[in-house]
Design an enzyme around this catalytic site. Structure first.
Site, PDB file in Angstrom:
ATOM      1  N   LYS A 123       0.836  -1.202   0.000  1.00 13.48           N
ATOM      2  CA  LYS A 123       0.000   0.000   0.000  1.00 13.48           C
ATOM      3  C   LYS A 123       0.870   1.250   0.000  1.00 13.48           C
ATOM      4  O   LYS A 123       0.703   2.136  -0.829  1.00 13.48           O
ATOM      5  CB  LYS A 123      -0.911   0.027   1.241  1.00 13.48           C
ATOM      6  CG  LYS A 123      -1.875  -1.134   1.341  1.00 13.48           C
ATOM      7  CD  LYS A 123      -2.774  -1.021   2.572  1.00 13.48           C
ATOM      8  CE  LYS A 123      -2.042  -1.154   3.900  1.00 13.48           C
ATOM      9  NZ  LYS A 123      -1.528  -2.501   4.176  1.00 13.48           N
TER      10      LYS A 123
ATOM     11  N   ARG B 130      -9.629   0.867   8.571  1.00 10.91           N
ATOM     12  CA  ARG B 130      -9.262  -0.517   8.848  1.00 10.91           C
ATOM     13  C   ARG B 130     -10.315  -1.231   9.687  1.00 10.91           C
ATOM     14  O   ARG B 130     -10.191  -2.437   9.907  1.00 10.91           O
ATOM     15  CB  ARG B 130      -7.937  -0.546   9.626  1.00 10.91           C
ATOM     16  CG  ARG B 130      -6.685  -0.726   8.764  1.00 10.91           C
ATOM     17  CD  ARG B 130      -5.472  -0.610   9.670  1.00 10.91           C
ATOM     18  NE  ARG B 130      -4.303  -1.288   9.191  1.00 10.91           N
ATOM     19  CZ  ARG B 130      -3.277  -0.701   8.588  1.00 10.91           C
ATOM     20  NH1 ARG B 130      -3.309   0.578   8.297  1.00 10.91           N
ATOM     21  NH2 ARG B 130      -2.213  -1.393   8.254  1.00 10.91           N
TER      22      ARG B 130
ATOM     23  N   ARG C 157      11.667  -1.744  12.109  1.00 10.80           N
ATOM     24  CA  ARG C 157      10.322  -1.681  12.681  1.00 10.80           C
ATOM     25  C   ARG C 157      10.114  -2.827  13.654  1.00 10.80           C
ATOM     26  O   ARG C 157      10.314  -3.990  13.317  1.00 10.80           O
ATOM     27  CB  ARG C 157       9.265  -1.718  11.565  1.00 10.80           C
ATOM     28  CG  ARG C 157       9.025  -0.353  10.982  1.00 10.80           C
ATOM     29  CD  ARG C 157       8.054  -0.368   9.828  1.00 10.80           C
ATOM     30  NE  ARG C 157       6.766  -0.983  10.123  1.00 10.80           N
ATOM     31  CZ  ARG C 157       5.704  -0.872   9.328  1.00 10.80           C
ATOM     32  NH1 ARG C 157       5.788  -0.151   8.216  1.00 10.80           N
ATOM     33  NH2 ARG C 157       4.583  -1.462   9.636  1.00 10.80           N
TER      34      ARG C 157
ATOM     35  N   ARG D 169      -0.394  -9.649  12.744  1.00 12.95           N
ATOM     36  CA  ARG D 169      -0.985  -8.541  11.972  1.00 12.95           C
ATOM     37  C   ARG D 169      -1.842  -9.063  10.822  1.00 12.95           C
ATOM     38  O   ARG D 169      -2.860  -8.477  10.489  1.00 12.95           O
ATOM     39  CB  ARG D 169       0.114  -7.612  11.443  1.00 12.95           C
ATOM     40  CG  ARG D 169       0.690  -6.722  12.551  1.00 12.95           C
ATOM     41  CD  ARG D 169       2.016  -6.116  12.159  1.00 12.95           C
ATOM     42  NE  ARG D 169       1.932  -5.317  10.969  1.00 12.95           N
ATOM     43  CZ  ARG D 169       2.960  -5.104  10.137  1.00 12.95           C
ATOM     44  NH1 ARG D 169       4.134  -5.654  10.390  1.00 12.95           N
ATOM     45  NH2 ARG D 169       2.815  -4.348   9.079  1.00 12.95           N
TER      46      ARG D 169
HETATM   47  P1  B4P Z   1       4.591  -1.600   2.195  1.00 14.40           P
HETATM   48  O1  B4P Z   1       4.267  -0.741   1.014  1.00 14.40           O
HETATM   49  O2  B4P Z   1       5.405  -1.012   3.287  1.00 14.40           O
HETATM   50  O3  B4P Z   1       3.312  -2.272   2.845  1.00 14.40           O
HETATM   51  P2  B4P Z   1       2.053  -1.668   3.556  1.00 14.40           P
HETATM   52  O4  B4P Z   1       0.962  -2.570   3.078  1.00 14.40           O
HETATM   53  O5  B4P Z   1       1.919  -0.199   3.304  1.00 14.40           O
HETATM   54  O6  B4P Z   1       2.420  -1.751   5.105  1.00 14.40           O
HETATM   55  P3  B4P Z   1       1.801  -2.095   6.510  1.00 14.40           P
HETATM   56  O7  B4P Z   1       0.386  -2.580   6.410  1.00 14.40           O
HETATM   57  O8  B4P Z   1       2.828  -2.974   7.099  1.00 14.40           O
HETATM   58  O9  B4P Z   1       1.857  -0.830   7.404  1.00 14.40           O
HETATM   59  P4  B4P Z   1       1.057   0.447   7.892  1.00 14.40           P
HETATM   60  O10 B4P Z   1       2.111   1.448   7.901  1.00 14.40           O
HETATM   61  O11 B4P Z   1      -0.162   0.752   7.089  1.00 14.40           O
HETATM   62  O12 B4P Z   1       5.302  -2.898   1.589  1.00 14.40           O
HETATM   63  C1  B4P Z   1       5.775  -3.933   2.425  1.00 14.40           C
HETATM   64  C2  B4P Z   1       7.090  -4.476   1.916  1.00 14.40           C
HETATM   65  O13 B4P Z   1       6.908  -5.113   0.640  1.00 14.40           O
HETATM   66  C3  B4P Z   1       8.155  -3.410   1.688  1.00 14.40           C
HETATM   67  O14 B4P Z   1       9.380  -3.895   2.147  1.00 14.40           O
HETATM   68  C4  B4P Z   1       8.173  -3.200   0.181  1.00 14.40           C
HETATM   69  O15 B4P Z   1       9.441  -2.828  -0.287  1.00 14.40           O
HETATM   70  C5  B4P Z   1       7.798  -4.568  -0.325  1.00 14.40           C
HETATM   71  N1  B4P Z   1       7.050  -4.492  -1.588  1.00 14.40           N
HETATM   72  C6  B4P Z   1       6.099  -3.600  -1.923  1.00 14.40           C
HETATM   73  N2  B4P Z   1       5.635  -3.845  -3.168  1.00 14.40           N
HETATM   74  C7  B4P Z   1       6.315  -4.971  -3.608  1.00 14.40           C
HETATM   75  C8  B4P Z   1       6.279  -5.758  -4.818  1.00 14.40           C
HETATM   76  N3  B4P Z   1       5.452  -5.448  -5.847  1.00 14.40           N
HETATM   77  N4  B4P Z   1       7.092  -6.844  -4.895  1.00 14.40           N
HETATM   78  C9  B4P Z   1       7.921  -7.165  -3.883  1.00 14.40           C
HETATM   79  N5  B4P Z   1       8.016  -6.465  -2.719  1.00 14.40           N
HETATM   80  C10 B4P Z   1       7.216  -5.377  -2.581  1.00 14.40           C
HETATM   81  O16 B4P Z   1       0.542   0.089   9.386  1.00 14.40           O
HETATM   82  C11 B4P Z   1       1.400  -0.203  10.471  1.00 14.40           C
HETATM   83  C12 B4P Z   1       0.649  -0.253  11.815  1.00 14.40           C
HETATM   84  O17 B4P Z   1       0.080   1.051  12.149  1.00 14.40           O
HETATM   85  C13 B4P Z   1      -0.578  -1.182  11.920  1.00 14.40           C
HETATM   86  O18 B4P Z   1      -0.208  -2.520  12.188  1.00 14.40           O
HETATM   87  C14 B4P Z   1      -1.370  -0.530  13.088  1.00 14.40           C
HETATM   88  O19 B4P Z   1      -0.851  -0.844  14.348  1.00 14.40           O
HETATM   89  C15 B4P Z   1      -1.169   0.954  12.866  1.00 14.40           C
HETATM   90  N6  B4P Z   1      -2.256   1.531  12.052  1.00 14.40           N
HETATM   91  C16 B4P Z   1      -2.080   2.089  10.804  1.00 14.40           C
HETATM   92  N7  B4P Z   1      -3.284   2.507  10.320  1.00 14.40           N
HETATM   93  C17 B4P Z   1      -4.226   2.208  11.278  1.00 14.40           C
HETATM   94  C18 B4P Z   1      -5.642   2.383  11.343  1.00 14.40           C
HETATM   95  N8  B4P Z   1      -6.340   2.914  10.336  1.00 14.40           N
HETATM   96  N9  B4P Z   1      -6.284   1.976  12.469  1.00 14.40           N
HETATM   97  C19 B4P Z   1      -5.614   1.434  13.492  1.00 14.40           C
HETATM   98  N10 B4P Z   1      -4.270   1.218  13.491  1.00 14.40           N
HETATM   99  C20 B4P Z   1      -3.569   1.609  12.381  1.00 14.40           C
END
Ligand code: B4P
Length: 187
Positions: free
Chosen positions: A13, A88, A133, A144
């Site tokens: 995302k 979420r 992290r 998660r």
């Molecule tokens: P990211 O792009 O970092 O993944 P994400 O889905 O955004 O992250 P996440 O869900 O962990 O975190 P968030 O910050 O929202 O990609 C992950 C990895 O994959 C990276 O290393 C990237 O390089 C790699 N990658 C990406 N695309 C790729 C591809 N095509 N091929 C290969 N590799 C690839 O949330 C973190 C925490 O914050 C939650 O657990 C919660 O505690 C809190 N939080 C956030 N929003 C909240 C909400 N609305 N309500 C309550 N708590 C919340």
């Protein structure tokens, strides 16, 4: 254009939302990034959020909702935004509905990044090597994913029933996934 990007932890995302915000000329609003910035700066919000994030739990809705309401009222989000990682929970959906109704700013689409669960775990464990992290350890990563399945996956049906859901295959090179998103967006 006003968009949400959804998908399980590690679906990419954040990776996709940064470029997409530039392409639509709008604000990139990541609740995860805002929480992490507050943890880093040791604000009161950060201290509240940290214990939930470290355990792989969601931060309570009242904290998250107030933060997003405030952020969406800022001028760079008036015309276009991509909300990354919010909503979420079911409660966050109704709060967002209320905020957007008040602003007269309906959503144009909800992107769902679809990625196989084992690929997600591998990506996050790889990220753990460099991210520092606390929530990227294997146990927390698996927890998660469970929290996502229980709390957030049902939201996809809500947006599906509103005709807003845009499913995109999230497996492949980052640029390839970006091209799929662009091709699937409403014109
Ligand atoms: P990211 O792009 O970092 O993944 P994400 O889905 O955004 O992250 P996440 O869900 O962990 O975190 P968030 O910050 O929202 O990609 C992950 C990895 O994959 C990276 O290393 C990237 O390089 C790699 N990658 C990406 N695309 C790729 C591809 N095509 N091929 C290969 N590799 C690839 O949330 C973190 C925490 O914050 C939650 O657990 C919660 O505690 C809190 N939080 C956030 N929003 C909240 C909400 N609305 N309500 C309550 N708590 C919340």
């Amino acid at each position: 254009m006003r968009l949400l990007i959804m998908g399980p932890p590690g679906a990419g995302k954040g990776t996709q939302a940064v470029g997409l915000a530039e392409r639509i000329g709008g604000a990139h609003i990541s609740t995860g990034d805002i929480f992490r910035a507050n943890v880093r700066d040791q604000t009161e919000l950060g201290q509240t959020a940290q214990r939930y994030m470290d355990a792989g739990e969601y931060v309570p809705d009242e904290v998250t909702n107030a933060m997003v309401k405030d952020r969406l009222a800022q001028s760079d989000a008036t015309e276009a935004f991509i909300l990354d990682g919010y909503p979420r929970t079911v409660d966050q959906v109704s709060t967002l509905d209320g905020i957007l109704a008040e602003l007269g700013a309906p959503l144009d689409g909800v992107i769902e990044l679809v990625v196989d669960p084992e690929e997600l775990i591998q990506r996050l464990l790889k990220r753990a090597e460099t991210s520092g992290r606390v929530d990227d350890t294997e146990d927390v990563v698996r927890h998660r994913q469970e929290v996502y399945t229980a709390e957030t996956a049902p939201l996809l049906e809500v947006y599906g029933s509103r005709g807003l859901l845009i499913k995109v295959d999230g497996v492949g090179e980052v640029d390839e996934v970006s091209r799929r998103i662009d091709a699937a967006l409403p014109s």
